[in-house]
Design an enzyme around this catalytic site. Sequence first.
Site, PDB file in Angstrom:
ATOM      1  CE  LYS A  22      14.718  -9.047 -33.359  1.00 20.09           C
ATOM      2  NZ  LYS A  22      14.174  -9.141 -32.059  1.00 20.09           N
ATOM      3  CG  ASN A  23      15.159 -11.375 -29.088  1.00 23.05           C
ATOM      4  OD1 ASN A  23      15.269 -10.461 -29.902  1.00 23.05           O
ATOM      5  ND2 ASN A  23      14.019 -12.007 -28.849  1.00 23.05           N
ATOM      6  CB  CYS A 116       6.459  -1.590 -32.210  1.00 26.61           C
ATOM      7  SG  CYS A 116       6.090  -3.111 -31.373  1.00 26.61           S
ATOM      8  NE  ARG A 121       7.882  -4.641 -27.662  1.00 28.78           N
ATOM      9  CZ  ARG A 121       8.447  -5.318 -28.635  1.00 28.78           C
ATOM     10  NH1 ARG A 121       8.170  -5.048 -29.879  1.00 28.78           N
ATOM     11  NH2 ARG A 121       9.279  -6.307 -28.365  1.00 28.78           N
ATOM     12  CG  ASP A 305       9.673 -13.517 -30.438  1.00 27.08           C
ATOM     13  OD1 ASP A 305       8.724 -12.710 -30.414  1.00 27.08           O
ATOM     14  OD2 ASP A 305      10.805 -13.234 -30.001  1.00 27.08           O
ATOM     15  NE  ARG A 397      12.905  -5.132 -36.277  1.00 33.61           N
ATOM     16  CZ  ARG A 397      11.990  -5.478 -35.377  1.00 33.61           C
ATOM     17  NH1 ARG A 397      10.731  -5.464 -35.688  1.00 33.61           N
ATOM     18  NH2 ARG A 397      12.343  -5.803 -34.166  1.00 33.61           N
TER      19      ARG A 397
HETATM   20  C1  UD1 Z   1      11.526  -9.364 -25.922  1.00 37.79           C
HETATM   21  C2  UD1 Z   1      12.017  -9.831 -27.274  1.00 37.79           C
HETATM   22  C3  UD1 Z   1      10.849 -10.115 -28.197  1.00 37.79           C
HETATM   23  C4  UD1 Z   1       9.875 -11.093 -27.554  1.00 37.79           C
HETATM   24  C5  UD1 Z   1       9.487 -10.626 -26.153  1.00 37.79           C
HETATM   25  C6  UD1 Z   1       8.648 -11.636 -25.386  1.00 37.79           C
HETATM   26  C7  UD1 Z   1      14.126  -8.683 -27.479  1.00 37.79           C
HETATM   27  C8  UD1 Z   1      14.943  -7.656 -28.189  1.00 37.79           C
HETATM   28  N1  UD1 Z   1      12.836  -8.787 -27.853  1.00 37.79           N
HETATM   29  O1  UD1 Z   1      10.812  -8.141 -26.130  1.00 37.79           O
HETATM   30  O2  UD1 Z   1      11.368 -10.687 -29.401  1.00 37.79           O
HETATM   31  O3  UD1 Z   1       8.711 -11.185 -28.343  1.00 37.79           O
HETATM   32  O4  UD1 Z   1      10.668 -10.370 -25.373  1.00 37.79           O
HETATM   33  O5  UD1 Z   1       9.308 -12.841 -25.309  1.00 37.79           O
HETATM   34  O6  UD1 Z   1      14.635  -9.428 -26.647  1.00 37.79           O
HETATM   35  N2  UD1 Z   1       5.528  -4.994 -20.606  1.00 37.79           N
HETATM   36  C9  UD1 Z   1       4.949  -4.043 -19.787  1.00 37.79           C
HETATM   37  N3  UD1 Z   1       5.757  -3.101 -19.209  1.00 37.79           N
HETATM   38  C10 UD1 Z   1       7.084  -3.059 -19.399  1.00 37.79           C
HETATM   39  C11 UD1 Z   1       7.683  -4.034 -20.214  1.00 37.79           C
HETATM   40  C12 UD1 Z   1       6.866  -4.994 -20.823  1.00 37.79           C
HETATM   41  O7  UD1 Z   1       3.734  -4.030 -19.603  1.00 37.79           O
HETATM   42  O8  UD1 Z   1       7.757  -2.184 -18.823  1.00 37.79           O
HETATM   43  C13 UD1 Z   1       4.681  -6.022 -21.278  1.00 37.79           C
HETATM   44  C14 UD1 Z   1       4.723  -5.890 -22.798  1.00 37.79           C
HETATM   45  O9  UD1 Z   1       3.792  -4.940 -23.261  1.00 37.79           O
HETATM   46  C15 UD1 Z   1       4.370  -7.266 -23.255  1.00 37.79           C
HETATM   47  C16 UD1 Z   1       5.008  -8.149 -22.167  1.00 37.79           C
HETATM   48  O10 UD1 Z   1       5.224  -7.294 -21.041  1.00 37.79           O
HETATM   49  O11 UD1 Z   1       2.982  -7.446 -23.234  1.00 37.79           O
HETATM   50  C17 UD1 Z   1       6.299  -8.801 -22.585  1.00 37.79           C
HETATM   51  O12 UD1 Z   1       7.238  -7.831 -22.919  1.00 37.79           O
HETATM   52  P1  UD1 Z   1       8.805  -8.027 -22.728  1.00 37.79           P
HETATM   53  O13 UD1 Z   1       9.081  -9.338 -22.108  1.00 37.79           O
HETATM   54  O14 UD1 Z   1       9.325  -6.807 -22.056  1.00 37.79           O
HETATM   55  O15 UD1 Z   1       9.290  -8.052 -24.226  1.00 37.79           O
HETATM   56  P2  UD1 Z   1      10.470  -7.218 -24.865  1.00 37.79           P
HETATM   57  O16 UD1 Z   1      11.642  -7.192 -23.964  1.00 37.79           O
HETATM   58  O17 UD1 Z   1       9.954  -5.942 -25.419  1.00 37.79           O
END
Ligand code: UD1
Length: 418
Positions: A22-23, A116, A121, A305, A397
């Site tokens: 998925k990711n 979410c 997020r 995850d 999902r």
């Molecule tokens: C992706 C995965 C999700 C997984 C996560 C962490 C996808 C579609 N989803 O989510 O399944 O759980 O990685 O391995 O690939 N953060 C900030 N600012 C930002 C972006 C992130 O503070 O601009 C923080 C988030 O709140 C969170 C952490 O960084 O606490 C990790 O987030 P991130 O690695 O960005 O996860 P996703 O890409 O949303």
Amino acid sequence: MSRLLIRGGNRLQGEVTIQGAKNSVLPILAATILTGGSVELRRCPRLRDVEASIRILQALGCKAGWRGDVLEVDTAGMSGCDVPDALMREMRSSVIFLGAILARCGEASLTSPGGCELGPRPIDLHLSGLRALGAEIDDTGGTLHCKAAKLTGREIVLGFPSVGATENLMLAACGAEGVTVLSNAAREPEIEDLQGFLNTCGAEITGAGTSTVVIRGGRPLHGGTYTILPDRIAAATYLCGAASAGGEVFLRDAREEHLSAVTAVLREAGCDVTGGSAGIVCRRTGRLTAPRPIRTAPYPGFPTDAQAILMAALLRSRGATVFEENIFENRYRHVDELVRMGADIKTEGKVAVIEGVKELYGAKVRAPDLRGGAALAVAALSAEGETSLTNIKLMDRGYDCIENAFTLLGGNIKRVNY
Ligand code: UD1
């Protein structure tokens, strides 16, 4: 609406082929926009999030349709650069389309993804990186209006190795003039998969999978055929299913090199896990023993995850297991549901302590989020009696029919409509 009925007690035995990740597929679907051509994605899982991405592509004027497990996408006729609010709300990770639309069209407009089920997020790292490449972004009023007459490559140091921000910036940087160097980039295998897809389509990216990703932008991209990576979290789910219910399973195509943080804990707890070129075998006979504390961390650390899913597998182990969730603020929502099934779990802030119990009991439970739902299914496979699991649309999902995979492995699980 549907729910899963799971009767625990069957040991798992058999083989299942791991679905595409998925990711990986979600950022790759966003990346198809950059190719401006026709793309064939193999081993593409049929997931609700993939269907949501298809609807986003179609709303932008692109074509997308299934041929078996192959998804064909043609982005040549893309005519729009605004993602409708209803589609943004359907899938929080749709923000990944921003970098790609901006690079292709020079402008993009989408609603801010907001919070979410895992808590807030934020996308500050995405936005500051895009601004550094030259985008003008107005994020007032809940809508992101982005413009970039020209994007220019440069060095960007991420404050945290965010998966989504790394991917979004890789996509935007493909459309930037010159070289972009992303430092402190996320190292997840799915980032390497995105690099693999983009390079197949003519991009020049190196370093994905390490903390420095280098993108030489401005190259013309074209369509191509690509096979999606097997899903390491789906594989972790079936490994934990076997650890929970006992038995022996073979996960075809699962790659142990992407799962070593999970398999190390399962081995420590008493499972026999063997990885090879064809997949992974996991065998559990005796009672499990609580392993050392498990702390979630960016890859190659223990994946957030897999936290809920592993917790479910360890509920009946001998001794106490400690979890520390370091990635998301609100990721223990499965705990109350597991407690309904007889688990002994206490949480305080980031920490959860699980005291192993002798038995779990079937109960009426509700999936709180995608992986939390999978965790409830894993626990139910070893519980006495029947579990009724509702709100399974969240599980759809990320799993291409989780009940089919567990049925192939001998679990007593079925989907019923009500
Ligand atoms: C992706 C995965 C999700 C997984 C996560 C962490 C996808 C579609 N989803 O989510 O399944 O759980 O990685 O391995 O690939 N953060 C900030 N600012 C930002 C972006 C992130 O503070 O601009 C923080 C988030 O709140 C969170 C952490 O960084 O606490 C990790 O987030 P991130 O690695 O960005 O996860 P996703 O890409 O949303």
